[in-house]
Structures are given as structure tokens and as C-alpha cells.
Design an enzyme around this catalytic site. Structure first.
Site, PDB file in Angstrom:
ATOM      1  N   ASN A  34      40.031  46.961  42.518  1.00  0.00           N
ATOM      2  CA  ASN A  34      39.738  47.565  41.218  1.00  0.00           C
ATOM      3  C   ASN A  34      39.077  46.479  40.368  1.00  0.00           C
ATOM      4  O   ASN A  34      39.753  45.560  39.913  1.00  0.00           O
ATOM      5  CB  ASN A  34      41.051  48.044  40.572  1.00  0.00           C
ATOM      6  CG  ASN A  34      40.868  48.454  39.124  1.00  0.00           C
ATOM      7  OD1 ASN A  34      39.741  48.690  38.683  1.00  0.00           O
ATOM      8  ND2 ASN A  34      41.972  48.539  38.387  1.00  0.00           N
ATOM      9  N   TRP A  35      37.770  46.618  40.195  1.00  0.00           N
ATOM     10  CA  TRP A  35      37.035  45.561  39.489  1.00  0.00           C
ATOM     11  C   TRP A  35      37.194  45.625  37.977  1.00  0.00           C
ATOM     12  O   TRP A  35      36.737  44.743  37.261  1.00  0.00           O
ATOM     13  CB  TRP A  35      35.547  45.630  39.863  1.00  0.00           C
ATOM     14  CG  TRP A  35      35.234  45.034  41.205  1.00  0.00           C
ATOM     15  CD1 TRP A  35      36.089  44.352  42.024  1.00  0.00           C
ATOM     16  CD2 TRP A  35      33.974  45.059  41.872  1.00  0.00           C
ATOM     17  NE1 TRP A  35      35.438  43.950  43.159  1.00  0.00           N
ATOM     18  CE2 TRP A  35      34.132  44.371  43.091  1.00  0.00           C
ATOM     19  CE3 TRP A  35      32.726  45.596  41.566  1.00  0.00           C
ATOM     20  CZ2 TRP A  35      33.088  44.199  44.006  1.00  0.00           C
ATOM     21  CZ3 TRP A  35      31.676  45.439  42.469  1.00  0.00           C
ATOM     22  CH2 TRP A  35      31.863  44.744  43.679  1.00  0.00           C
ATOM     23  N   LYS A  36      37.767  46.697  37.468  1.00  0.00           N
ATOM     24  CA  LYS A  36      37.925  46.880  36.016  1.00  0.00           C
ATOM     25  C   LYS A  36      36.559  46.680  35.342  1.00  0.00           C
ATOM     26  O   LYS A  36      35.531  47.008  35.931  1.00  0.00           O
ATOM     27  CB  LYS A  36      38.989  45.939  35.470  1.00  0.00           C
ATOM     28  CG  LYS A  36      40.260  45.945  36.312  1.00  0.00           C
ATOM     29  CD  LYS A  36      41.413  45.268  35.668  1.00  0.00           C
ATOM     30  CE  LYS A  36      42.555  45.208  36.658  1.00  0.00           C
ATOM     31  NZ  LYS A  36      43.808  44.799  36.080  1.00  0.00           N
TER      32      LYS A  36
ATOM     33  N   HIS B 150      46.253  54.578  35.990  1.00  0.00           N
ATOM     34  CA  HIS B 150      46.395  53.114  35.969  1.00  0.00           C
ATOM     35  C   HIS B 150      47.089  52.707  34.670  1.00  0.00           C
ATOM     36  O   HIS B 150      46.842  53.296  33.612  1.00  0.00           O
ATOM     37  CB  HIS B 150      45.015  52.456  36.076  1.00  0.00           C
ATOM     38  CG  HIS B 150      45.102  50.986  36.322  1.00  0.00           C
ATOM     39  ND1 HIS B 150      45.348  50.084  35.313  1.00  0.00           N
ATOM     40  CD2 HIS B 150      45.016  50.261  37.471  1.00  0.00           C
ATOM     41  CE1 HIS B 150      45.396  48.862  35.826  1.00  0.00           C
ATOM     42  NE2 HIS B 150      45.200  48.941  37.132  1.00  0.00           N
TER      43      HIS B 150
ATOM     44  N   GLU C  74      46.643  50.401  32.643  1.00  0.00           N
ATOM     45  CA  GLU C  74      45.756  50.083  31.507  1.00  0.00           C
ATOM     46  C   GLU C  74      45.268  51.362  30.830  1.00  0.00           C
ATOM     47  O   GLU C  74      45.117  51.404  29.606  1.00  0.00           O
ATOM     48  CB  GLU C  74      44.584  49.212  31.984  1.00  0.00           C
ATOM     49  CG  GLU C  74      45.051  47.792  32.276  1.00  0.00           C
ATOM     50  CD  GLU C  74      44.220  47.039  33.299  1.00  0.00           C
ATOM     51  OE1 GLU C  74      43.074  47.428  33.583  1.00  0.00           O
ATOM     52  OE2 GLU C  74      44.743  46.038  33.839  1.00  0.00           O
TER      53      GLU C  74
ATOM     54  N   GLU D   9      52.555  49.956  41.077  1.00  0.00           N
ATOM     55  CA  GLU D   9      52.073  48.746  40.409  1.00  0.00           C
ATOM     56  C   GLU D   9      53.000  48.411  39.248  1.00  0.00           C
ATOM     57  O   GLU D   9      52.850  48.988  38.154  1.00  0.00           O
ATOM     58  CB  GLU D   9      50.666  48.987  39.850  1.00  0.00           C
ATOM     59  CG  GLU D   9      49.641  49.343  40.893  1.00  0.00           C
ATOM     60  CD  GLU D   9      48.244  48.999  40.402  1.00  0.00           C
ATOM     61  OE1 GLU D   9      47.641  48.098  40.974  1.00  0.00           O
ATOM     62  OE2 GLU D   9      47.782  49.612  39.428  1.00  0.00           O
TER      63      GLU D   9
ATOM     64  N   GLY E  56      47.789  41.603  36.571  1.00  0.00           N
ATOM     65  CA  GLY E  56      46.972  40.623  35.851  1.00  0.00           C
ATOM     66  C   GLY E  56      47.765  39.464  35.268  1.00  0.00           C
ATOM     67  O   GLY E  56      47.260  38.707  34.456  1.00  0.00           O
TER      68      GLY E  56
ATOM     69  N   SER F 254      48.910  41.465  41.112  1.00  0.00           N
ATOM     70  CA  SER F 254      48.662  40.061  41.456  1.00  0.00           C
ATOM     71  C   SER F 254      48.719  39.783  42.960  1.00  0.00           C
ATOM     72  O   SER F 254      49.205  38.739  43.394  1.00  0.00           O
ATOM     73  CB  SER F 254      49.632  39.146  40.690  1.00  0.00           C
ATOM     74  OG  SER F 254      49.431  39.290  39.300  1.00  0.00           O
TER      75      SER F 254
ATOM     76  N   GLY G  17      43.349  43.783  41.748  1.00  0.00           N
ATOM     77  CA  GLY G  17      42.471  43.579  40.599  1.00  0.00           C
ATOM     78  C   GLY G  17      41.746  42.247  40.737  1.00  0.00           C
ATOM     79  O   GLY G  17      40.756  42.121  41.458  1.00  0.00           O
ATOM     80  N   GLY G  18      42.290  41.211  40.074  1.00  0.00           N
ATOM     81  CA  GLY G  18      41.633  39.899  39.995  1.00  0.00           C
ATOM     82  C   GLY G  18      41.117  39.369  41.326  1.00  0.00           C
ATOM     83  O   GLY G  18      39.960  38.922  41.412  1.00  0.00           O
TER      84      GLY G  18
HETATM   85  C1  PEP Z   1      45.261  46.353  39.075  1.00  0.00           C
HETATM   86  O1  PEP Z   1      44.519  46.314  38.116  1.00  0.00           O
HETATM   87  O2  PEP Z   1      45.481  47.449  39.599  1.00  0.00           O
HETATM   88  C2  PEP Z   1      45.864  45.124  39.557  1.00  0.00           C
HETATM   89  C3  PEP Z   1      46.800  45.199  40.465  1.00  0.00           C
HETATM   90  O3  PEP Z   1      45.400  43.931  39.023  1.00  0.00           O
HETATM   91  P1  PEP Z   1      45.793  42.425  39.509  1.00  0.00           P
HETATM   92  O4  PEP Z   1      45.675  42.392  40.997  1.00  0.00           O
HETATM   93  O5  PEP Z   1      44.817  41.551  38.817  1.00  0.00           O
HETATM   94  O6  PEP Z   1      47.209  42.194  39.070  1.00  0.00           O
END
Ligand code: PEP
Length: 254
Positions: free
Chosen positions: A12-14, A95, A97, A167, A173, A212, A233-234
Site C-alpha cells: 500500500n503505497w499511500k 484502512h 487511515e 492491522e 507506520g 510495520s 506500507g513503508g
Molecule cells: C498499512 O498502511 O497498511 C501499513 C501496514 O503500513 P506500514 O507497513 O508502514 O506499517
């Protein structure tokens, strides 16, 4: 799409990656036959992904979001039809966010999933507890409410188009990952909630872990059969990290 029992590694590149970064990611991307992989870029890049994505069945392209309405006067929104015109195989829904920053509630999430099912677009339905909810021993209650307030109310929910991502909000994040034990416990809860609230044909619904995930913790998470894959994500922004996590998943799968 989601029922092939292969580990699923999704990025997920956001609101990250510019055009050059998108192109170089796909130049460096490695694909693995034993797993499914997928990327959710920012919506405008879906159009160029048609040309630069790996053209193989186990590589998926996803949207980060869809409108809860089919079409009309909804300035700034993107419809499911537009996204599926650009080969979106699936969309994220719920999600944390979106829930927190854009105040998306269960009613809205049901509408989004209804539209996805109508258009044959897969859904990765994201759920997870906050730190405060975990510390007050409410994980099962929270996951149960997030799942049962939405999925059983979707018209024509299809098993092959349904995937869950657990999640924990406190791990997204933040660099803090749930331990494998915490993740496995939560995944077992999700499995049991699904079996008590949805028909038996959903018993193989994949449950991804997100929060993460990085190359250094992917093995200890993904080696558990309860964890069907990862939503990243990251660490999905760098092709080398995404490749490494995918390689770890492929080796476990093989
Ligand atoms: C996400 O945005 O779904 C996520 C898991 O981000 P990260 O891996 O950066 O925690």
C-alpha cells in the site's frame, strides 16, 4: 483471486511515489510463481501500470480507495467503474487511515464493498484495534464488531473476492510490529468470528497481517499458517524490500 491458498504480499503505497519512482520500482520488481503479489499505487498511476506491471495472473493491482457511490456529483471521488477500467483487481476498504482521517463508518464501508462485489473487484477489508483497546483487553470485541457490523450485511459477498487484513492501528507506520504470537492470536480470533458470522464457504478467507512488516520480521510472521500474507506500507516503497519480503514468503510457500 484470493482463494488460491498462496501467500499474498501486497504493498500500500499511500500518498507516496512519484512517476520516476513508480517506473523504477517496476523495473526492479521481482515476481515469484509460488505467491501472489500486488501493489496499490495512487489512483492516477493505475493507468500507466497497465503497461509496466508484470502481465501474470498472480500479480494484482489494487486501489487504495473507492467511492461509496457508483457515479454522479461527488467532486474529487473516483468511481469503482473507473478503477476497474484501469484493471484494478482489488481495493482496500476500511484502512485505519480512512476510518480515522476521513471518518469512514460501517455504513459507508458496506456500500463500498457492495459496489466492489457488483463489479467483480476484490476487497481487502482492513480491521484492527487501537493501543488503548488492546491494553483494555478488547481486541476480540473490537475485531468482532468491525467484522460483523459490515461483512454479513454486504449483498452477495463473494468468497473469491474477499480478503481480510488484520492491522493493529498501533503498529501501522510506527515501526512497532505485533509479535508473531500477538498476530497469530488475533488471526485465530478473526477466523473464528468469520466462521460464526459468515457461511461455511468463507472458511478459507485469507487473513493478511499489516503493521510495520519489513524484511527483518517477515519470516517470523509469515511462517505461521494462520498468517496468509502481508499488507505492507513503508517497506513496499523500496523494490528491494518488497522483493525480499516476497522471496521470504515464496520460500515458506515452496
Ligand atoms: C498499512 O498502511 O497498511 C501499513 C501496514 O503500513 P506500514 O507497513 O508502514 O506499517
Amino acid at each position: 483471486m484470493f482463494l488460491n491458498q498462496k501467500k499474498i504480499i501486497l504493498g500500500n503505497w499511500k500518498m507516496n511515489q512519484n512517476l520516476d519512482q513508480v517506473r523504477s520500482f517496476f523495473e526492479e520488481l521481482e515476481t515469484f510463481g509460488d505467491i501472489s503479489q500486488g501493489i496499490c499505487p495512487q489512483a492516477p498511476y493505475l493507468s500507466i501500470l497497465e503497461n509496466i506491471r508484470p502481465k501474470i495472473g498472480n500479480f494484482l493491482v489494487g486501489s487504495q480507495n473507492i467511492s461509496s457511490e457508483a457515479s454522479g456529483a461527488f467532486t474529487g471521488e473516483t468511481s469503482i467503474q473507473t478503477l476497474s477500467d484501469f484493471s484494478s483487481n482489488f481495493t482496500l476498504v476500511g484502512h485505519s487511515e480512512r476510518r480515522q482521517l476521513f471518518h469512514e463508518n460501517d455504513e459507508l464501508l458496506i456500500k463500498k464493498i457492495n459496489l466492489s462485489m457488483e463489479h467483480g473487484v476484490g476487497v481487502v477489508f482492513c480491521i484492527g484495534e487501537t493501543l488503548e483497546q488492546r491494553e483494555s483487553n478488547r481486541v476480540n470485541e473490537v475485531l468482532s464488531a468491525q467484522l460483523t457490523n459490515v461483512l454479513p450485511k454486504v449483498q452477495n459477498l463473494k468468497p473469491e473476492l474477499t480478503c481480510i487484513a488484520y492491522e493493529p492501528v498501533w503498529a501501522i507506520g510506527t515501526g512497532k510490529t505485533a509479535t508473531a504470537k500477538q498476530a497469530v492470536e488475533a488471526h485465530r480470533m478473526v477466523k473464528s468470528i468469520i466462521s460464526n458470522s459468515l457461511p461455511a464457504k468463507f472458511s478459507k478467507t485469507p487473513i493478511l497481517y499489516g503493521g510495520s512488516v519489513k524484511p527483518s520480521n517477515a519470516q517470523e510472521l509469515l511462517e505461521n499458517p494462520e498468517i496468509s500474507g502481508a499488507l505492507i506500507g513503508g517497506a513496499s516503497l523500496k523494490a528491494s524490500d518488497f522483493n525480499e519480503i516476497s522471496r521470504i514468503a515464496a520460500n515458506i510457500q515452496a
